[in-house]
Design a protein around this motif. Structure first.
Motif, PDB file in Angstrom:
ATOM      1  N   PRO A  92      39.701  32.856  22.695  1.00 44.03           N
ATOM      2  CA  PRO A  92      38.215  31.820  22.924  1.00 44.03           C
ATOM      3  C   PRO A  92      37.511  33.191  22.548  1.00 44.03           C
ATOM      4  O   PRO A  92      37.751  35.047  22.905  1.00 44.03           O
ATOM      5  CB  PRO A  92      38.412  32.438  24.258  1.00 44.03           C
ATOM      6  CG  PRO A  92      39.545  31.980  24.477  1.00 44.03           C
ATOM      7  CD  PRO A  92      40.709  32.887  23.709  1.00 44.03           C
ATOM      8  N   LYS A  93      36.163  32.768  22.758  1.00 41.41           N
ATOM      9  CA  LYS A  93      35.227  34.075  22.352  1.00 41.41           C
ATOM     10  C   LYS A  93      34.734  35.245  23.774  1.00 41.41           C
ATOM     11  O   LYS A  93      33.863  35.781  22.984  1.00 41.41           O
ATOM     12  CB  LYS A  93      33.786  33.462  21.885  1.00 41.41           C
ATOM     13  CG  LYS A  93      34.152  33.223  20.455  1.00 41.41           C
ATOM     14  CD  LYS A  93      33.898  34.277  19.297  1.00 41.41           C
ATOM     15  CE  LYS A  93      34.396  34.351  17.894  1.00 41.41           C
ATOM     16  NZ  LYS A  93      32.968  33.827  17.455  1.00 41.41           N
ATOM     17  N   ALA A  94      34.946  34.861  24.627  1.00 45.01           N
ATOM     18  CA  ALA A  94      34.198  35.400  26.308  1.00 45.01           C
ATOM     19  C   ALA A  94      35.006  34.609  26.813  1.00 45.01           C
ATOM     20  O   ALA A  94      35.043  33.389  27.088  1.00 45.01           O
ATOM     21  CB  ALA A  94      32.478  35.489  26.169  1.00 45.01           C
ATOM     22  N   ILE A  95      34.377  35.219  28.771  1.00 46.91           N
ATOM     23  CA  ILE A  95      35.297  34.835  29.463  1.00 46.91           C
ATOM     24  C   ILE A  95      34.120  34.876  30.314  1.00 46.91           C
ATOM     25  O   ILE A  95      33.581  35.724  30.684  1.00 46.91           O
ATOM     26  CB  ILE A  95      36.639  35.237  30.042  1.00 46.91           C
ATOM     27  CG1 ILE A  95      37.564  35.805  29.021  1.00 46.91           C
ATOM     28  CG2 ILE A  95      37.327  35.200  31.016  1.00 46.91           C
ATOM     29  CD1 ILE A  95      38.673  36.884  29.454  1.00 46.91           C
ATOM     30  N   ILE A  96      33.935  34.057  31.339  1.00 49.59           N
ATOM     31  CA  ILE A  96      32.933  33.697  31.641  1.00 49.59           C
ATOM     32  C   ILE A  96      32.827  34.052  33.388  1.00 49.59           C
ATOM     33  O   ILE A  96      33.582  33.163  34.184  1.00 49.59           O
ATOM     34  CB  ILE A  96      31.471  32.640  32.157  1.00 49.59           C
ATOM     35  CG1 ILE A  96      31.044  32.596  30.562  1.00 49.59           C
ATOM     36  CG2 ILE A  96      31.054  32.647  32.929  1.00 49.59           C
ATOM     37  CD1 ILE A  96      29.745  31.529  30.309  1.00 49.59           C
ATOM     38  N   ALA A  97      33.469  34.526  34.125  1.00 44.43           N
ATOM     39  CA  ALA A  97      34.209  34.904  35.230  1.00 44.43           C
ATOM     40  C   ALA A  97      32.880  35.328  36.704  1.00 44.43           C
ATOM     41  O   ALA A  97      32.147  36.211  36.883  1.00 44.43           O
ATOM     42  CB  ALA A  97      34.843  36.669  35.945  1.00 44.43           C
ATOM     43  N   VAL A  98      33.186  34.641  37.629  1.00 44.06           N
ATOM     44  CA  VAL A  98      31.451  34.339  38.791  1.00 44.06           C
ATOM     45  C   VAL A  98      32.246  35.683  40.055  1.00 44.06           C
ATOM     46  O   VAL A  98      33.358  35.330  40.483  1.00 44.06           O
ATOM     47  CB  VAL A  98      31.540  32.911  39.189  1.00 44.06           C
ATOM     48  CG1 VAL A  98      29.880  32.789  39.743  1.00 44.06           C
ATOM     49  CG2 VAL A  98      30.893  32.182  37.459  1.00 44.06           C
ATOM     50  N   HIS A  99      31.632  35.950  40.479  1.00 50.41           N
ATOM     51  CA  HIS A  99      31.723  36.900  41.768  1.00 50.41           C
ATOM     52  C   HIS A  99      31.252  35.359  42.707  1.00 50.41           C
ATOM     53  O   HIS A  99      29.732  35.901  43.144  1.00 50.41           O
ATOM     54  CB  HIS A  99      30.623  37.405  42.237  1.00 50.41           C
ATOM     55  CG  HIS A  99      30.959  38.830  40.606  1.00 50.41           C
ATOM     56  ND1 HIS A  99      32.616  39.463  40.941  1.00 50.41           N
ATOM     57  CD2 HIS A  99      30.484  39.403  39.754  1.00 50.41           C
ATOM     58  CE1 HIS A  99      32.505  40.307  40.769  1.00 50.41           C
ATOM     59  NE2 HIS A  99      31.248  40.463  39.242  1.00 50.41           N
ATOM     60  N   LEU A 100      31.682  34.219  43.523  1.00 50.59           N
ATOM     61  CA  LEU A 100      31.881  33.609  44.142  1.00 50.59           C
ATOM     62  C   LEU A 100      30.732  33.218  45.459  1.00 50.59           C
ATOM     63  O   LEU A 100      31.421  34.525  46.534  1.00 50.59           O
ATOM     64  CB  LEU A 100      31.792  32.465  44.325  1.00 50.59           C
ATOM     65  CG  LEU A 100      31.933  30.897  44.638  1.00 50.59           C
ATOM     66  CD1 LEU A 100      31.283  30.475  43.725  1.00 50.59           C
ATOM     67  CD2 LEU A 100      33.389  30.084  44.869  1.00 50.59           C
ATOM     68  N   TYR A 101      29.492  33.400  45.900  1.00 49.77           N
ATOM     69  CA  TYR A 101      28.857  33.530  47.048  1.00 49.77           C
ATOM     70  C   TYR A 101      28.555  34.880  47.122  1.00 49.77           C
ATOM     71  O   TYR A 101      28.988  35.404  48.993  1.00 49.77           O
ATOM     72  CB  TYR A 101      29.012  32.852  48.097  1.00 49.77           C
ATOM     73  CG  TYR A 101      29.808  31.125  48.485  1.00 49.77           C
ATOM     74  CD1 TYR A 101      28.451  30.617  47.931  1.00 49.77           C
ATOM     75  CD2 TYR A 101      30.895  30.642  48.405  1.00 49.77           C
ATOM     76  CE1 TYR A 101      28.521  29.243  47.008  1.00 49.77           C
ATOM     77  CE2 TYR A 101      30.797  29.286  47.891  1.00 49.77           C
ATOM     78  CZ  TYR A 101      29.697  28.593  47.533  1.00 49.77           C
ATOM     79  OH  TYR A 101      29.816  27.173  46.829  1.00 49.77           O
ATOM     80  N   GLY A 102      28.688  35.891  46.483  1.00 45.72           N
ATOM     81  CA  GLY A 102      29.096  37.091  46.510  1.00 45.72           C
ATOM     82  C   GLY A 102      30.214  37.932  47.081  1.00 45.72           C
ATOM     83  O   GLY A 102      30.115  39.054  46.834  1.00 45.72           O
ATOM     84  N   MET A 103      31.393  37.508  46.461  1.00 45.18           N
ATOM     85  CA  MET A 103      32.509  37.666  47.133  1.00 45.18           C
ATOM     86  C   MET A 103      32.976  38.102  44.975  1.00 45.18           C
ATOM     87  O   MET A 103      33.075  37.236  44.570  1.00 45.18           O
ATOM     88  CB  MET A 103      33.751  36.483  46.991  1.00 45.18           C
ATOM     89  CG  MET A 103      34.455  36.664  47.657  1.00 45.18           C
ATOM     90  SD  MET A 103      35.068  38.653  49.181  1.00 45.18           S
ATOM     91  CE  MET A 103      34.534  36.868  50.508  1.00 45.18           C
ATOM     92  N   PRO A 104      33.495  39.393  45.222  1.00 46.68           N
ATOM     93  CA  PRO A 104      33.788  39.992  43.845  1.00 46.68           C
ATOM     94  C   PRO A 104      35.324  38.800  43.198  1.00 46.68           C
ATOM     95  O   PRO A 104      36.302  39.111  44.600  1.00 46.68           O
ATOM     96  CB  PRO A 104      33.960  41.390  44.607  1.00 46.68           C
ATOM     97  CG  PRO A 104      33.104  41.866  45.641  1.00 46.68           C
ATOM     98  CD  PRO A 104      33.460  40.262  45.925  1.00 46.68           C
ATOM     99  N   PHE A 105      35.657  38.712  42.223  1.00 50.79           N
ATOM    100  CA  PHE A 105      36.867  38.760  41.557  1.00 50.79           C
ATOM    101  C   PHE A 105      37.614  39.150  41.950  1.00 50.79           C
ATOM    102  O   PHE A 105      37.188  40.323  42.461  1.00 50.79           O
ATOM    103  CB  PHE A 105      36.142  37.836  40.346  1.00 50.79           C
ATOM    104  CG  PHE A 105      35.904  38.202  39.026  1.00 50.79           C
ATOM    105  CD1 PHE A 105      36.648  39.405  38.623  1.00 50.79           C
ATOM    106  CD2 PHE A 105      34.241  38.612  39.007  1.00 50.79           C
ATOM    107  CE1 PHE A 105      36.428  40.567  37.701  1.00 50.79           C
ATOM    108  CE2 PHE A 105      33.954  39.362  38.061  1.00 50.79           C
ATOM    109  CZ  PHE A 105      34.911  39.487  36.864  1.00 50.79           C
ATOM    110  N   LYS A 106      38.356  39.097  41.021  1.00 50.15           N
ATOM    111  CA  LYS A 106      40.119  40.010  41.557  1.00 50.15           C
ATOM    112  C   LYS A 106      39.644  41.013  40.114  1.00 50.15           C
ATOM    113  O   LYS A 106      40.360  40.772  38.709  1.00 50.15           O
ATOM    114  CB  LYS A 106      41.164  38.981  41.658  1.00 50.15           C
ATOM    115  CG  LYS A 106      42.129  38.453  42.974  1.00 50.15           C
ATOM    116  CD  LYS A 106      42.942  38.185  42.567  1.00 50.15           C
ATOM    117  CE  LYS A 106      43.038  38.102  43.999  1.00 50.15           C
ATOM    118  NZ  LYS A 106      45.185  37.804  44.287  1.00 50.15           N
TER     119      LYS A 106
END
Length: 377
Positions: free
Chosen positions: A130-144
């Motif tokens: 993979p060339k990149a990873i898109i990680a989301v902070h859903l509804y304002g909650m930080p991801f791990k």
């Protein structure tokens, strides 16, 4: 008709017109100018970490440019959190690249580190790292953050943080949007602060910011005539929109506090209702702006569903909305690979976003309380 209570409506601070009037008076009605420069500086000051910010026309535009700057091209694979709004995934398709969707974990509803590594290993095994990873902070909650960044670093894959919903959120005191190679912000009308429409790309050095500005202004070469050596885009934020943003930045902390207060309102409201779980931080490392407050309803225990509650709200002119439908369930992405189990699917099935605006008053809260108390009796 009874006044409508919106899920998340724009909330002006008072000084937006001051900066807009200055732009008109000085004839800075263009995709550059003092408001753009100052808005970027104020965002950089808020985010800290010595970042550089490029103000753009939308968060989607920021994500598109981040993928380009990560070298994503036609046929490349990009890992994307499945439980998110479609704008997280669409720019992958803009480039002719291939999204690979990854499930959520139960604590933050965000990118599952185990499923993430499974997806990476599968792609590498097939000769398509993979060339990149898109990680989301859903509804304002930080991801791990630590787990995700550890895996990304292990395989040397850049992370693009989709912090569109997370301005003002932090993980261990550090601002969301500053952990990855790039961070994406959104100032759409329903966000914590708005520029009516707009976004920004968070970079870690001046060179990347300058490249972002170059690409967002049609990639015009440094020449006295119009010359272009690569494809560019009309993605720069206008000076008028940035004026709205400057006024909004003055009240950002107030807006975050108000959203968090709404979250606490729902925590108290559902305290004695065993069939409902309010989406909250897993521990003190996480600080969510609670852009949207969300709940999970145990329909087996209650014998009612989140859809039943949504319709009850609708009948009294109160807007609520199901959680984001995972991308791997969307018809447009039905042929894409997916790694994980059914966590995001279950969240979508049982989850509901509740009115969360920073401009909700006591009268609005009373109407919400009355309906909820009647529904769960």
């Amino acid at each position: 008709m009874t006044e409508k209570i919106w899920l998340s409506s724009p909330h002006m601070g008072g000084n937006e017109l001051k900066y807009i009037h200055e732009a008109f008076e000085e004839n800075w009605v263009a995709p550059l100018g003092p408001n753009v420069n100052e808005f970027e500086k104020e965002l950089e000051k808020k985010l800290q970490s010595n970042v550089k910010v490029a103000a753009l026309s939308a968060g989607t535009a920021a994500l598109h440019l981040a993928l380009i700057e990560c070298g994503v091209e036609y046929g490349d694979e990009v890992i994307c959190q499945s439980m998110t709004f479609s704008a997280s995934a669409n720019p992958i398709a803009y480039l002719g690249a291939v999204p690979v969707f990854v499930d959520s974990e139960k604590d933050t509803w965000n990118l599952c580190p185990n499923a993430l590594e499974d997806a990476i290993k599968d792609s590498i095994l097939k000769g398509k790292k993979p060339k990149a990873i898109i990680a989301v902070h859903l509804y304002g909650m930080p991801f791990k953050v630590e787990e995700v960044m550890y895996i990304a670093d292990k395989y040397e894959i850049p992370v693009i943080e989709d912090a569109a919903e997370a301005l003002g959120s932090t993980y261990k005191g550090k601002a969301c949007g500053t952990f990855g190679k790039y961070g994406v912000l959104s100032f759409n009308g329903n966000k914590i602060i708005t520029t009516s429409g707009g976004g920004a790309l968070v970079c870690h050095n001046l060179e990347d910011k300058e490249k972002t500005v170059f690409l967002s202004t049609q990639a015009r070469d440094n020449a006295p005539h119009y010359q272009h050596s690569q494809i560019g885009y009309n993605y720069r934020m206008s000076n008028i929109s940035a004026g709205i943003g400057r006024g909004q930045m003055e009240v950002l902390d107030e807006r975050v506090n108000a959203r968090r207060s709404m979250h606490n309102f729902y925590v108290d409201l559902f305290e004695d209702i065993d069939s409902v779980n309010v989406f909250s931080e897993p521990n003190s490392d996480y600080f969510s702006n609670h852009w949207l407050s969300a709940i999970i309803i145990d329909s087996k225990m209650l014998r009612k569903t989140r859809e039943d509650l949504r319709k009850e709200f609708l009948m009294v002119n109160i807007e609520s909305r199901p959680l984001w439908k995972p991308m791997h369930l969307q018809p447009v992405f039905k042929d894409c690979k997916y790694f994980g189990s059914n966590i995001s699917e279950n969240l979508f099935e049982d989850g509901l976003c509740l009115p969360s605006g920073s401009n909700l008053n006591e009268s609005h809260k009373e109407r919400i309380s009355k309906l909820i108390e009647g529904f769960f009796l």
